[in-house]
Design an enzyme around this catalytic site. Structure first.
Site, PDB file in Angstrom:
ATOM      1  N   CYS A   2       0.865  -1.174   0.000  1.00  0.00           N
ATOM      2  CA  CYS A   2       0.000   0.000   0.000  1.00  0.00           C
ATOM      3  C   CYS A   2       0.902   1.225   0.000  1.00  0.00           C
ATOM      4  O   CYS A   2       2.112   1.118   0.079  1.00  0.00           O
ATOM      5  CB  CYS A   2      -0.878   0.010   1.228  1.00  0.00           C
ATOM      6  SG  CYS A   2      -1.571  -1.595   1.622  1.00  0.00           S
ATOM      7  N   ARG A  27       1.390   1.066  -6.251  1.00  0.00           N
ATOM      8  CA  ARG A  27       1.750   0.107  -5.209  1.00  0.00           C
ATOM      9  C   ARG A  27       0.539  -0.564  -4.587  1.00  0.00           C
ATOM     10  O   ARG A  27       0.650  -1.629  -3.995  1.00  0.00           O
ATOM     11  CB  ARG A  27       2.530   0.812  -4.112  1.00  0.00           C
ATOM     12  CG  ARG A  27       3.821   1.377  -4.564  1.00  0.00           C
ATOM     13  CD  ARG A  27       4.500   2.056  -3.425  1.00  0.00           C
ATOM     14  NE  ARG A  27       4.988   1.085  -2.468  1.00  0.00           N
ATOM     15  CZ  ARG A  27       6.262   0.822  -2.270  1.00  0.00           C
ATOM     16  NH1 ARG A  27       7.169   1.474  -2.938  1.00  0.00           N
ATOM     17  NH2 ARG A  27       6.642  -0.064  -1.386  1.00  0.00           N
ATOM     18  N   TRP A  72      -4.129  -1.840  -0.549  1.00  0.00           N
ATOM     19  CA  TRP A  72      -4.221  -3.088  -1.306  1.00  0.00           C
ATOM     20  C   TRP A  72      -4.603  -4.118  -0.259  1.00  0.00           C
ATOM     21  O   TRP A  72      -3.817  -4.426   0.640  1.00  0.00           O
ATOM     22  CB  TRP A  72      -2.864  -3.396  -1.920  1.00  0.00           C
ATOM     23  CG  TRP A  72      -2.809  -4.555  -2.862  1.00  0.00           C
ATOM     24  CD1 TRP A  72      -3.125  -4.551  -4.187  1.00  0.00           C
ATOM     25  CD2 TRP A  72      -2.376  -5.878  -2.567  1.00  0.00           C
ATOM     26  NE1 TRP A  72      -2.922  -5.795  -4.723  1.00  0.00           N
ATOM     27  CE2 TRP A  72      -2.465  -6.621  -3.762  1.00  0.00           C
ATOM     28  CE3 TRP A  72      -1.928  -6.526  -1.408  1.00  0.00           C
ATOM     29  CZ2 TRP A  72      -2.115  -7.969  -3.839  1.00  0.00           C
ATOM     30  CZ3 TRP A  72      -1.584  -7.862  -1.483  1.00  0.00           C
ATOM     31  CH2 TRP A  72      -1.677  -8.567  -2.688  1.00  0.00           C
ATOM     32  N   ASN A  98       0.947   0.144   6.454  1.00  0.00           N
ATOM     33  CA  ASN A  98       1.294  -0.864   5.444  1.00  0.00           C
ATOM     34  C   ASN A  98       1.854  -2.053   6.200  1.00  0.00           C
ATOM     35  O   ASN A  98       2.561  -1.875   7.189  1.00  0.00           O
ATOM     36  CB  ASN A  98       2.416  -0.365   4.533  1.00  0.00           C
ATOM     37  CG  ASN A  98       1.958   0.713   3.611  1.00  0.00           C
ATOM     38  OD1 ASN A  98       0.769   0.994   3.518  1.00  0.00           O
ATOM     39  ND2 ASN A  98       2.908   1.336   2.930  1.00  0.00           N
ATOM     40  N   GLY A  99       1.612  -3.265   5.693  1.00  0.00           N
ATOM     41  CA  GLY A  99       2.157  -4.450   6.351  1.00  0.00           C
ATOM     42  C   GLY A  99       1.049  -5.276   6.973  1.00  0.00           C
ATOM     43  O   GLY A  99      -0.136  -5.064   6.682  1.00  0.00           O
ATOM     44  N   GLU A 481      10.111 -15.689 -18.380  1.00  0.00           N
ATOM     45  CA  GLU A 481       9.793 -14.268 -18.242  1.00  0.00           C
ATOM     46  C   GLU A 481       8.697 -13.865 -19.237  1.00  0.00           C
ATOM     47  O   GLU A 481       7.810 -13.076 -18.913  1.00  0.00           O
ATOM     48  CB  GLU A 481      11.070 -13.430 -18.434  1.00  0.00           C
ATOM     49  CG  GLU A 481      10.871 -11.933 -18.464  1.00  0.00           C
ATOM     50  CD  GLU A 481      10.224 -11.346 -17.209  1.00  0.00           C
ATOM     51  OE1 GLU A 481      10.037 -12.061 -16.205  1.00  0.00           O
ATOM     52  OE2 GLU A 481       9.878 -10.148 -17.246  1.00  0.00           O
ATOM     53  N   LYS A 485       5.176 -12.252 -18.117  1.00  0.00           N
ATOM     54  CA  LYS A 485       4.682 -10.940 -18.573  1.00  0.00           C
ATOM     55  C   LYS A 485       3.273 -11.096 -19.131  1.00  0.00           C
ATOM     56  O   LYS A 485       2.394 -10.303 -18.837  1.00  0.00           O
ATOM     57  CB  LYS A 485       5.570 -10.347 -19.674  1.00  0.00           C
ATOM     58  CG  LYS A 485       6.881  -9.729 -19.271  1.00  0.00           C
ATOM     59  CD  LYS A 485       6.790  -8.408 -18.566  1.00  0.00           C
ATOM     60  CE  LYS A 485       6.702  -8.559 -17.087  1.00  0.00           C
ATOM     61  NZ  LYS A 485       7.885  -8.891 -16.350  1.00  0.00           N
ATOM     62  N   GLU A 488       0.577 -11.910 -16.337  1.00  0.00           N
ATOM     63  CA  GLU A 488       0.294 -10.911 -15.312  1.00  0.00           C
ATOM     64  C   GLU A 488      -0.424  -9.672 -15.863  1.00  0.00           C
ATOM     65  O   GLU A 488      -1.198  -9.056 -15.134  1.00  0.00           O
ATOM     66  CB  GLU A 488       1.539 -10.524 -14.518  1.00  0.00           C
ATOM     67  CG  GLU A 488       2.580  -9.754 -15.268  1.00  0.00           C
ATOM     68  CD  GLU A 488       3.803  -9.427 -14.423  1.00  0.00           C
ATOM     69  OE1 GLU A 488       3.696  -9.316 -13.199  1.00  0.00           O
ATOM     70  OE2 GLU A 488       4.877  -9.273 -15.021  1.00  0.00           O
ATOM     71  N   HIS A 504       7.915 -34.822 -22.078  1.00  0.00           N
ATOM     72  CA  HIS A 504       7.773 -35.563 -20.819  1.00  0.00           C
ATOM     73  C   HIS A 504       6.473 -35.211 -20.107  1.00  0.00           C
ATOM     74  O   HIS A 504       6.340 -35.433 -18.911  1.00  0.00           O
ATOM     75  CB  HIS A 504       8.981 -35.296 -19.914  1.00  0.00           C
ATOM     76  CG  HIS A 504      10.272 -35.748 -20.511  1.00  0.00           C
ATOM     77  ND1 HIS A 504      10.576 -37.084 -20.702  1.00  0.00           N
ATOM     78  CD2 HIS A 504      11.312 -35.054 -21.034  1.00  0.00           C
ATOM     79  CE1 HIS A 504      11.772 -37.179 -21.281  1.00  0.00           C
ATOM     80  NE2 HIS A 504      12.236 -35.957 -21.502  1.00  0.00           N
ATOM     81  N   LYS A 601       3.137  -3.226  -6.957  1.00  0.00           N
ATOM     82  CA  LYS A 601       4.493  -3.085  -7.483  1.00  0.00           C
ATOM     83  C   LYS A 601       5.552  -3.702  -6.574  1.00  0.00           C
ATOM     84  O   LYS A 601       6.406  -4.422  -7.024  1.00  0.00           O
ATOM     85  CB  LYS A 601       4.792  -1.608  -7.729  1.00  0.00           C
ATOM     86  CG  LYS A 601       6.167  -1.338  -8.321  1.00  0.00           C
ATOM     87  CD  LYS A 601       6.324  -1.971  -9.691  1.00  0.00           C
ATOM     88  CE  LYS A 601       7.666  -1.763 -10.299  1.00  0.00           C
ATOM     89  NZ  LYS A 601       7.887  -2.681 -11.440  1.00  0.00           N
TER      90      LYS A 601
END
Ligand code: F6R
Length: 606
Positions: A2, A27, A72, A98-99, A481, A485, A488, A504, A601
């Site tokens: 946040c 964020r 968030w 935050n946390g 990667e 990308k 997400e 396999h 973020k």
């Protein structure tokens, strides 16, 4: 995750808080709120974006002291009630946080037993009630906050104001960043310098366990045992312009397009044409020490981890030191054997990722030698490590990492060159790599010119619900990667596999509905990769190939051809078209490109 902003000074706090919160929205962004102090606390908060909040903040929302928050959700759904700030029952204390408070359940039960009524489901609200109780019994707000935090288990970055002390903000940090901004007769605090650079470039980072009192004319910091601590302000070299979209439609496209300059900055002043080496003064290691390492262990999370896989490959190839990468989030929980002859490398764009920070702390506690590859100067991980390489990529705002990824891969090429040239990498090979690195920015420019073509391909492929990404050895982290990308930001399901592993198991998935993006560089594994393409096409699978030339036989439905560099450096270039593919797929599917759902973020919680 946040965002926190705090202000005390002669101006009205509300516009400063809202502007800062907008800068932090990347964020955390499911709700937002502010409180200002002006003959009592005045609060506005709501579910939604900062822009929604701005609409409900009246023009006459005056007061020179305030705190703000973008949320968030962790404890409790996104809602008006759960949005921060949270106030004590008597409306005297307001807190943004935050946390995660791990013992919130227990603390809440105690407060309820004492007759406190809760207005939200959040863990944060316990802090407001507890600080209010402590404020009744202590002379200063700082003392009330300090004592309250002694009973708290968990992570926090908090800002607290008290209606009865309208000239001060108290902030505290434990695992969630807090930065102070020093202005002219005004003080700021935030969870990220992004919120401060418009007002000041003089900043002070709090350490875990530290608190600070901010007044218009200055600040003081102290530890959890009340001892004063001495802090030297740092000057940040990023300004507000770095946080604009610069005319691009999205930050992501801006950041993808900036890569020729950002990787140039990562290399700047570090390449030596005379001895064909890389100068990395920030490592704080002499040649003898550098020669002594027998292994390299790289840790990071998400895309940082994938860039670490590229790094491990580069170090093995150029320096011939056994190297591997592991998610920091796994490493920290498996009681790792820490070996004195191993060089540990922690990667983080933000320098604040909690799992990576905790892994670094565990390594340091066991006596491990840890260096960082970090973008954010002065961040928690940068401060914790023994030395390192700053990326100098500038602020990365879009949630999905792109320019930090390529800069990290380049930093690894520099590290591999450095480790290689004090061992057995020949001057000729050193020169080959230095020259290859110098060619990268121009070659990225060339790839970027294919953006329109890649946009067409993205439209075509993004209609599928699921895509496979495959690559071999150097190409495998590139595939990972690429899949990361795509999933997400476009929410198209994507899986990455080593091309060699396809038969396999996952080959069972291949068919007309599951196209494959295949990473096929022109290297010693080209024939093997082409055989894989044949296998995919034999099952009716469509192939989008990314490589250095069109295959002779018709083995791919579409091909993105990119310039060739040295084989060790090719992975850096191969990721660029995949960034564009994901970007254009997300645009085609009308996604919130810079702020994908459920993500933030920097992940400063576990
Ligand atoms: C993906 C992405 C994340 C980050 C990860 C680590 O595009 O951005 O996977 O790479 O959360 O973040 P940092 O590098 O800040 O430690």
């Amino acid at each position: 995750m946040c965002g926190i902003v705090a202000y005390v000074g002669p101006k009205d706090a509300a516009p400063i808080l809202l502007e800062g919160m907008q800068r932090l929205e990347y964020r955390g962004y499911d709700s937002a709120g502010i409180v200002v102090s002006n003959k009592g606390l005045k609060v506005r908060k709501c579910k939604g974006r900062v822009a929604d909040l701005a609409k409900v903040v009246p023009a006459r929302f005056k007061g020179g002291l305030g705190i703000g928050h973008t949320r968030w959700a962790t404890h409790g759904v996104p809602s008006d009630e759960n949005a921060h700030p949270h106030l004590s029952a008597d409306q005297r204390i307001a807190v943004v946080h935050n946390g995660i408070i791990e013992n919130a359940g227990e603390l809440r039960a105690k407060l309820i037993a004492d007759g406190v009524e809760f207005a939200s489901e959040t863990d944060t609200e316990v802090l407001a009630h507890m600080i209010a109780h402590a404020a009744d019994e202590n002379d200063t707000l700082e003392e009330a906050v300090r004592k309250t935090l002694k009973s708290v288990v968990g992570t926090y970055g908090i800002a607290v104001i008290d209606a009865e002390r309208p000239g001060e903000v108290v902030v505290a940090r434990n695992g969630s960043p807090i930065v102070l901004g020093i202005g002219e007769k005004e003080m700021f605090a935030a969870s990220d310098v992004a919120a401060l650079v418009r007002y000041t470039r003089q900043v002070v980072h709090l350490e875990d366990g530290e608190l600070a009192v901010l007044k218009a004319d200055g600040f003081h910091t102290f530890a959890s045992d009340a001892r004063e601590t001495a802090k030297e302000p740092l000057t940040v070299d990023w300004d507000a312009g770095h946080y604009d979209t610069g005319g691009y439609e999205h930050y992501l496209l801006k950041e993808i397009s900036e890569q020729p300059e950002t990787i140039t900055r990562t290399m700047s002043g570090r390449l030596d044409e005379r001895f064909h080496v890389a100068h990395l003064g920030g490592l704080n290691m002499d040649a003898r020490e550098t020669r002594g390492f027998r292994r390299v262990k790289i840790i990071g999370c998400g895309s940082a981890y994938y860039s670490g896989q590229i790094g491990a490959q580069l170090i093995e190839e150029l320096a011939r030191i056994p190297s591997d990468a592991e998610p920091a989030s796994e490493f920290r929980y498996r009681n790792p054997v820490v070996d004195p002859d191993t060089l540990y490398v922690a990667i983080s764009q933000s320098g604040e990722t909690y799992d990576t920070l905790a892994a670094v702390q565990e390594l340091k506690r066991k006596g491990g030698r840890v260096i960082g590859i970090v973008n954010a100067v002065g961040s928690a991980i940068a401060r914790e490590v023994d030395g390192g390489i700053y990326l100098h990529a500038g602020p990365e705002v879009s949630v999905a990492s792109t320019k930090a990824f390529s800069s990290t891969a380049v930093a690894f090429a520099l590290l591999a060159l450095h480790l290689g040239r004090v061992r057995d990498l020949s001057p000729a090979d050193g020169r080959r790599i230095v020259e290859g690195l110098r060619r990268l920015p121009g070659q990225i420019e060339e790839i970027l010119t294919q953006s329109d073509k890649i946009a067409e391909l993205a439209q075509k492929y993004a209609t599928h619900a699921s895509m496979m990404f495959v690559g071999r050895v150097r190409g495998y982290p590139v595939a990972r990667e690429g899949a990361q990308k795509l999933k997400e930001i476009s929410y198209v399901h994507a899986e990455a596999y080593p091309a060699s592993e396809l038969k396999h198991g996952p080959l069972a998935l291949i068919g007309p509905d599951m196209p494959t993006v295949a990473i096929v560089p022109d290297d010693e594994l080209l024939d093997k990769n082409l055989t894989t393409l044949g296998e995919i096409r034999a099952r009716g699978g469509r192939v989008l190939m990314v490589g250095h030339r069109e295959p002779e036989a018709k083995l791919a439905d579409d091909v993105i051809v990119i310039p060739k560099n040295e084989i060790e450096l090719d992975p850096i270039l191969l990721t660029i078209p995949l960034q564009l593919l994901a970007y254009h797929a997300a645009v085609a599917l009308d996604r919130d490109v810079d702020k994908p759902r459920n993500l933030a973020k920097s992940v400063t919680v576990e």
